[in-house]
Write an enzyme that holds these catalytic residues in place. Structure first.
Site: not given
Length: 374
Positions: A317-318, A321, A332
């Site tokens: 997920h990170e 970004h 998000d």
């Protein structure tokens, strides 16, 4: 502008639910919440949230206009229509065991105000005229409760501001330039800040999470074209298949690059962003990722529960970004399975959790556990 609020009974979840997840089939009620932006100073903005309904609401602050962390609360465009770069944080919050302090209570007809300085999270030093607006979704719990039972979509008014660039430049940014210790490429993947690794256990956990992230992302890239039903569940429109596939491939490459990655990963928080409830966070303007203490204490390395949080998919997920992984980087837009799968195709393809949840699907988990049981 008004917001549509969705509410449902506690037991009506039709799919695996997380703390931020919004139940499927939730009935849509009348517009109950109003969000208004106003200027209160050179770069100061006040958001006024009003409950127009006849029932009390408990509003979760995370990833909303009310978030106390320096997150992206508004989009900002200059007079020539260019988006102003965001320099704040994109946190991943723990979705289970939500505390009462994470919520704001709003009685019927009640109003709450939240003020923030946009110069802390955007470079406004050029000054001039800017247009701001906010949109998102607020998870809602029942009065005095902390279990999410619904959500409110919000679209604010457009706010036009004339900002003095010199004054804006004098505002201290929420995050300065990251100071790194010695960097090591573990297996030549994303650089790990060794000085941030307080003990060998943290380094081992992060190394394992990166390995699992690479494997899950690689398998997900294949699944995009091999399992169209699964793809459509998360991303809605076949026209984005190549975009989704290429992002998974980019994350797999960044997690286990043979040529060197573009991000720096920190075992621990060196910038002061690990507030309560934060598992990890990214500074996209600097391509820096930081793990927080509860990343290690509260998450398993790899969950055997579909759509549950774990270290591997939090790391995945990170990485989405970071613009060094792929541009435009992910936002998000929707957190948890129900919110992520309720997004439009255009929002889903740019939503970090859509990728983490797709990768965390049952087929990928079973396959990964079979090929790498440790």
């Amino acid at each position: 502008m008004q917001v549509i609020v969705a509410l449902a009974a506690l037991g009506s979840l039709a799919a695996p639910a997380l703390g931020f997840s919004i139940p499927r089939g939730v009935p849509v009620s009348q517009s109950m919440i109003d969000v208004k932006l106003s200027s209160t100073g050179n770069s100061m903005v006040k958001a006024t949230i009003t409950n127009n309904g006849n029932r009390a609401l408990n509003l979760l602050k995370f990833h909303t206009i009310m978030d106390s962390n320096p997150t992206r609360k508004v989009s900002i465009e200059s007079e020539d229509g260019k988006e102003i770069q965001f320099t704040g944080m994109m946190p991943t919050y723990k979705e289970k065991d939500l505390k009462p302090s994470y919520f704001i209570f709003l009685p019927p007809k009640g109003t709450v105000e939240h003020s923030f300085d946009i110069a802390r999270t955007h470079d406004l030093s050029r000054g001039g005229k800017f247009t701001l607006k906010a949109e998102g979704m607020v998870p809602i719990a029942e009065e005095n409760g902390t279990e999410i039972t619904g959500a409110a979509k919000y679209h604010s008014n457009e706010l036009h501001m004339t900002i003095d660039g010199e004054k804006a430049a004098s505002v201290e940014n929420a995050f300065g330039i990251v100071k790194r210790g010695p960097l090591t490429r573990i297996n030549k993947r994303t650089s790990i800040d060794m000085q941030s690794c307080g003990n060998n256990q943290e380094l081992q956990a992060l190394t394992a999470a990166l390995k699992a992230s690479a494997q899950l992302s690689s398998m997900s890239a294949q699944a995009v074209s091999q399992n169209q039903d699964k793809y459509m569940e998360y991303f809605k429109d076949p026209q984005y298949m190549q975009t989704v596939q290429s992002r998974f491939q980019a994350v797999a490459q960044e997690s286990s690059s043979t040529t060197g990655g573009g991000t720096t990963y920190h075992c621990s928080d060196t910038m002061g962003g690990c507030e309560e409830g934060v598992l990890a966070y990214t500074l996209p303007s600097q391509n820096e990722v930081f793990n927080c203490p509860i990343y290690y204490s509260d998450l398993p390395p790899l969950s055997n529960e579909c759509h549950a949080q774990d270290q591997a998919t939090t790391t995945l997920h990170e990485l989405t970004h970071n613009p060094a992984v792929q541009e435009p980087f992910c936002e998000d837009n929707g957190y948890g399975y129900e919110r992520a799968t309720a997004l439009s195709a255009e929002k889903a393809v740019q939503n970090a959790d859509s990728y983490a949840l797709f990768a965390n699907g049952k087929l990928n988990l079973i396959t990964l556990m079979l090929i790498d049981p440790d």
